[in-house]
Scaffold this motif. Structure first.
Motif, PDB file in Angstrom:
ATOM      1  N   GLY A  86      61.672  -8.501  15.095  1.00  0.00           N
ATOM      2  CA  GLY A  86      63.060  -8.340  15.504  1.00  0.00           C
ATOM      3  C   GLY A  86      63.968  -8.546  14.313  1.00  0.00           C
ATOM      4  O   GLY A  86      63.572  -9.102  13.292  1.00  0.00           O
ATOM      5  N   GLY A  87      65.181  -8.059  14.429  1.00  0.00           N
ATOM      6  CA  GLY A  87      66.160  -8.270  13.379  1.00  0.00           C
ATOM      7  C   GLY A  87      65.872  -7.501  12.107  1.00  0.00           C
ATOM      8  O   GLY A  87      65.302  -6.430  12.107  1.00  0.00           O
ATOM      9  N   VAL A  88      66.297  -8.092  11.009  1.00  0.00           N
ATOM     10  CA  VAL A  88      66.106  -7.516   9.678  1.00  0.00           C
ATOM     11  C   VAL A  88      65.218  -8.458   8.886  1.00  0.00           C
ATOM     12  O   VAL A  88      65.375  -9.676   8.954  1.00  0.00           O
ATOM     13  CB  VAL A  88      67.461  -7.324   8.970  1.00  0.00           C
ATOM     14  N   GLY A  89      64.287  -7.894   8.134  1.00  0.00           N
ATOM     15  CA  GLY A  89      63.383  -8.734   7.363  1.00  0.00           C
ATOM     16  C   GLY A  89      62.749  -7.988   6.217  1.00  0.00           C
ATOM     17  O   GLY A  89      63.122  -6.863   5.890  1.00  0.00           O
ATOM     18  N   THR A  90      61.776  -8.632   5.615  1.00  0.00           N
ATOM     19  CA  THR A  90      61.065  -8.058   4.479  1.00  0.00           C
ATOM     20  C   THR A  90      59.606  -7.855   4.852  1.00  0.00           C
ATOM     21  O   THR A  90      58.965  -8.756   5.378  1.00  0.00           O
ATOM     22  CB  THR A  90      61.150  -9.005   3.260  1.00  0.00           C
ATOM     23  N   ILE A  91      59.101  -6.661   4.555  1.00  0.00           N
ATOM     24  CA  ILE A  91      57.686  -6.328   4.741  1.00  0.00           C
ATOM     25  C   ILE A  91      57.009  -6.486   3.386  1.00  0.00           C
ATOM     26  O   ILE A  91      57.516  -6.019   2.373  1.00  0.00           O
ATOM     27  CB  ILE A  91      57.536  -4.878   5.216  1.00  0.00           C
ATOM     28  N   LYS A  92      55.844  -7.151   3.383  1.00  0.00           N
ATOM     29  CA  LYS A  92      55.072  -7.271   2.155  1.00  0.00           C
ATOM     30  C   LYS A  92      53.631  -6.871   2.454  1.00  0.00           C
ATOM     31  O   LYS A  92      53.046  -7.322   3.433  1.00  0.00           O
ATOM     32  CB  LYS A  92      55.112  -8.694   1.607  1.00  0.00           C
ATOM     33  N   THR A 103      64.699  -2.787   8.744  1.00  0.00           N
ATOM     34  CA  THR A 103      65.337  -3.151  10.007  1.00  0.00           C
ATOM     35  C   THR A 103      64.336  -2.866  11.118  1.00  0.00           C
ATOM     36  O   THR A 103      63.842  -1.752  11.240  1.00  0.00           O
ATOM     37  CB  THR A 103      66.611  -2.326  10.236  1.00  0.00           C
ATOM     38  N   SER A 104      64.054  -3.885  11.898  1.00  0.00           N
ATOM     39  CA  SER A 104      63.163  -3.704  13.041  1.00  0.00           C
ATOM     40  C   SER A 104      63.984  -3.319  14.264  1.00  0.00           C
ATOM     41  O   SER A 104      63.774  -2.293  14.869  1.00  0.00           O
ATOM     42  CB  SER A 104      62.395  -4.991  13.308  1.00  0.00           C
ATOM     43  N   PHE A 105      64.934  -4.156  14.619  1.00  0.00           N
ATOM     44  CA  PHE A 105      65.841  -3.865  15.724  1.00  0.00           C
ATOM     45  C   PHE A 105      67.035  -4.792  15.619  1.00  0.00           C
ATOM     46  O   PHE A 105      66.880  -6.012  15.582  1.00  0.00           O
ATOM     47  CB  PHE A 105      65.151  -4.073  17.077  1.00  0.00           C
ATOM     48  N   GLY A 108      74.452  -4.314  18.589  1.00  0.00           N
ATOM     49  CA  GLY A 108      75.804  -4.766  18.817  1.00  0.00           C
ATOM     50  C   GLY A 108      76.077  -4.647  20.299  1.00  0.00           C
ATOM     51  O   GLY A 108      75.151  -4.575  21.115  1.00  0.00           O
ATOM     52  N   LEU A 109      77.344  -4.568  20.675  1.00  0.00           N
ATOM     53  CA  LEU A 109      77.669  -4.439  22.093  1.00  0.00           C
ATOM     54  C   LEU A 109      77.390  -3.032  22.612  1.00  0.00           C
ATOM     55  O   LEU A 109      76.894  -2.858  23.719  1.00  0.00           O
ATOM     56  CB  LEU A 109      79.128  -4.804  22.330  1.00  0.00           C
ATOM     57  N   TYR A 110      77.706  -2.010  21.804  1.00  0.00           N
ATOM     58  CA  TYR A 110      77.551  -0.631  22.246  1.00  0.00           C
ATOM     59  C   TYR A 110      76.682   0.208  21.314  1.00  0.00           C
ATOM     60  O   TYR A 110      76.633   1.421  21.445  1.00  0.00           O
ATOM     61  CB  TYR A 110      78.925   0.032  22.376  1.00  0.00           C
ATOM     62  N   SER A 111      76.002  -0.420  20.378  1.00  0.00           N
ATOM     63  CA  SER A 111      75.182   0.341  19.434  1.00  0.00           C
ATOM     64  C   SER A 111      73.988  -0.497  18.984  1.00  0.00           C
ATOM     65  O   SER A 111      73.960  -1.706  19.176  1.00  0.00           O
ATOM     66  CB  SER A 111      76.012   0.736  18.215  1.00  0.00           C
ATOM     67  N   CYS A 112      73.011   0.185  18.371  1.00  0.00           N
ATOM     68  CA  CYS A 112      71.859  -0.527  17.849  1.00  0.00           C
ATOM     69  C   CYS A 112      71.219   0.272  16.720  1.00  0.00           C
ATOM     70  O   CYS A 112      71.439   1.476  16.589  1.00  0.00           O
ATOM     71  CB  CYS A 112      70.838  -0.815  18.945  1.00  0.00           C
ATOM     72  N   TYR A 113      70.460  -0.423  15.910  1.00  0.00           N
ATOM     73  CA  TYR A 113      69.656   0.186  14.856  1.00  0.00           C
ATOM     74  C   TYR A 113      68.194  -0.095  15.189  1.00  0.00           C
ATOM     75  O   TYR A 113      67.822  -1.241  15.434  1.00  0.00           O
ATOM     76  CB  TYR A 113      69.991  -0.406  13.488  1.00  0.00           C
ATOM     77  N   ILE A 114      67.381   0.950  15.207  1.00  0.00           N
ATOM     78  CA  ILE A 114      65.982   0.835  15.594  1.00  0.00           C
ATOM     79  C   ILE A 114      65.111   1.249  14.421  1.00  0.00           C
ATOM     80  O   ILE A 114      65.292   2.328  13.858  1.00  0.00           O
ATOM     81  CB  ILE A 114      65.675   1.729  16.805  1.00  0.00           C
ATOM     82  N   GLY A 115      64.168   0.384  14.047  1.00  0.00           N
ATOM     83  CA  GLY A 115      63.263   0.685  12.949  1.00  0.00           C
ATOM     84  C   GLY A 115      62.223   1.720  13.345  1.00  0.00           C
ATOM     85  O   GLY A 115      61.741   1.744  14.472  1.00  0.00           O
ATOM     86  N   ARG A 116      61.900   2.588  12.419  1.00  0.00           N
ATOM     87  CA  ARG A 116      60.887   3.624  12.615  1.00  0.00           C
ATOM     88  C   ARG A 116      60.033   3.713  11.356  1.00  0.00           C
ATOM     89  O   ARG A 116      60.440   3.290  10.285  1.00  0.00           O
ATOM     90  CB  ARG A 116      61.539   4.995  12.829  1.00  0.00           C
ATOM     91  N   GLN A 117      58.848   4.321  11.505  1.00  0.00           N
ATOM     92  CA  GLN A 117      58.018   4.631  10.346  1.00  0.00           C
ATOM     93  C   GLN A 117      57.550   6.071  10.488  1.00  0.00           C
ATOM     94  O   GLN A 117      57.056   6.472  11.542  1.00  0.00           O
ATOM     95  CB  GLN A 117      56.819   3.701  10.211  1.00  0.00           C
ATOM     96  N   CYS A 118      57.711   6.829   9.431  1.00  0.00           N
ATOM     97  CA  CYS A 118      57.300   8.225   9.440  1.00  0.00           C
ATOM     98  C   CYS A 118      55.773   8.297   9.532  1.00  0.00           C
ATOM     99  O   CYS A 118      55.076   7.645   8.757  1.00  0.00           O
ATOM    100  CB  CYS A 118      57.783   8.920   8.171  1.00  0.00           C
ATOM    101  N   PRO A 119      55.234   9.094  10.446  1.00  0.00           N
ATOM    102  CA  PRO A 119      53.777   9.193  10.575  1.00  0.00           C
ATOM    103  C   PRO A 119      53.111   9.972   9.436  1.00  0.00           C
ATOM    104  O   PRO A 119      51.909   9.887   9.256  1.00  0.00           O
ATOM    105  CB  PRO A 119      53.586   9.913  11.905  1.00  0.00           C
ATOM    106  N   LYS A 120      53.909  10.701   8.658  1.00  0.00           N
ATOM    107  CA  LYS A 120      53.335  11.513   7.588  1.00  0.00           C
ATOM    108  C   LYS A 120      53.389  10.810   6.228  1.00  0.00           C
ATOM    109  O   LYS A 120      52.376  10.652   5.568  1.00  0.00           O
ATOM    110  CB  LYS A 120      54.069  12.852   7.511  1.00  0.00           C
ATOM    111  N   CYS A 121      54.592  10.364   5.822  1.00  0.00           N
ATOM    112  CA  CYS A 121      54.723   9.744   4.492  1.00  0.00           C
ATOM    113  C   CYS A 121      54.817   8.219   4.559  1.00  0.00           C
ATOM    114  O   CYS A 121      54.917   7.557   3.529  1.00  0.00           O
ATOM    115  CB  CYS A 121      55.928  10.315   3.755  1.00  0.00           C
ATOM    116  N   TYR A 122      54.819   7.646   5.752  1.00  0.00           N
ATOM    117  CA  TYR A 122      54.845   6.198   5.990  1.00  0.00           C
ATOM    118  C   TYR A 122      56.112   5.509   5.493  1.00  0.00           C
ATOM    119  O   TYR A 122      56.131   4.294   5.303  1.00  0.00           O
ATOM    120  CB  TYR A 122      53.607   5.510   5.400  1.00  0.00           C
ATOM    121  N   ALA A 123      57.186   6.260   5.289  1.00  0.00           N
ATOM    122  CA  ALA A 123      58.454   5.660   4.867  1.00  0.00           C
ATOM    123  C   ALA A 123      59.076   4.914   6.040  1.00  0.00           C
ATOM    124  O   ALA A 123      58.980   5.343   7.195  1.00  0.00           O
ATOM    125  CB  ALA A 123      59.407   6.740   4.373  1.00  0.00           C
TER     126      ALA A 123
END
Length: 186
Positions: A86-92, A103-105, A108-123
């Motif tokens: 959850g939240g924002v963090g560092t991947i190692k 950003t994992s997740f 706000g009250l009316y918006s959100c940021y959802i973490g994703r990973q590309c299945p092809k380039c893994y970005a």
């Protein structure tokens, strides 16, 4: 059983419930003999539901073991996925040492940021979602596309949390041995 009937009868008789209310007397006389029948039914249905849960847990455990073997992890190692973070963090990466702030997740009250990973380039990517209602997900207007390689990560018709249970991989060496350090949570 007889003692229970006598006890209930005496309790009700002392309060003059039985003499004044014949419906209560009939209900007690009918319900008390059924108690030995009802308790085993409740007990058996509880045992059946617990056994179903145990079977489901074993199936889930087997699926997770197979997934770990497929992605190259030992049975005692765990994999990261966005729904476990959850939240924002560092991947190692535990293999090559690659680090990235993700950003994992966050919401706000009316918006959100959802973490994703590309299945092809893994970005690692971040999808923005806005809603007109308080604390809900809004409808997507277009497909979410990887900014690095152009692969469609999530189609607009698919659920907003699609892929949150998929294991994450290192973008550099494609290892699943990742560690997450939480920086802040919303």
């Amino acid at each position: 059983m007889v003692f229970i009937c006598i006890y209930v009868y005496n309790r009700c008789k002392g309060k003059n419930i039985i003499d004044e209310k014949p419906k209560v007397k009939i209900a007690i006389l009918l319900a008390v003999p059924l108690l030995p029948i009802l308790f085993p039914v409740v007990y058996i249905s509880d045992r059946i539901s617990k056994m179903k849960e145990m079977v489901k847990d074993k199936k889930d455990e087997q699926k997770e073991k197979e997934l770990k073997a497929r992605i190259g992890l030992r049975p005692d190692e765990n994999y990261l996925c966005f729904y476990r973070m959850g939240g924002v963090g560092t991947i190692k990466c535990g293999d090559c040492g690659y680090m990235e702030r993700i950003t994992s997740f966050t919401h706000g009250l009316y918006s959100c940021y959802i973490g994703r990973q590309c299945p092809k380039c893994y970005a690692f990517l971040v999808e923005y979602n806005e809603s007109k209602e308080y604390h809900t997900f809004g409808d997507s207007n277009e497909d979410f596309v990887c900014t690095k390689c152009g692969t469609v990560v999530r189609k607009k018709e698919e659920p907003i949390l699609k892929g949150n249970e998929d294991p994450l991989f290192c973008p550099q060496c494609h290892s699943a041995r990742l560690f997450y350090t939480l920086l802040y949570l919303t």
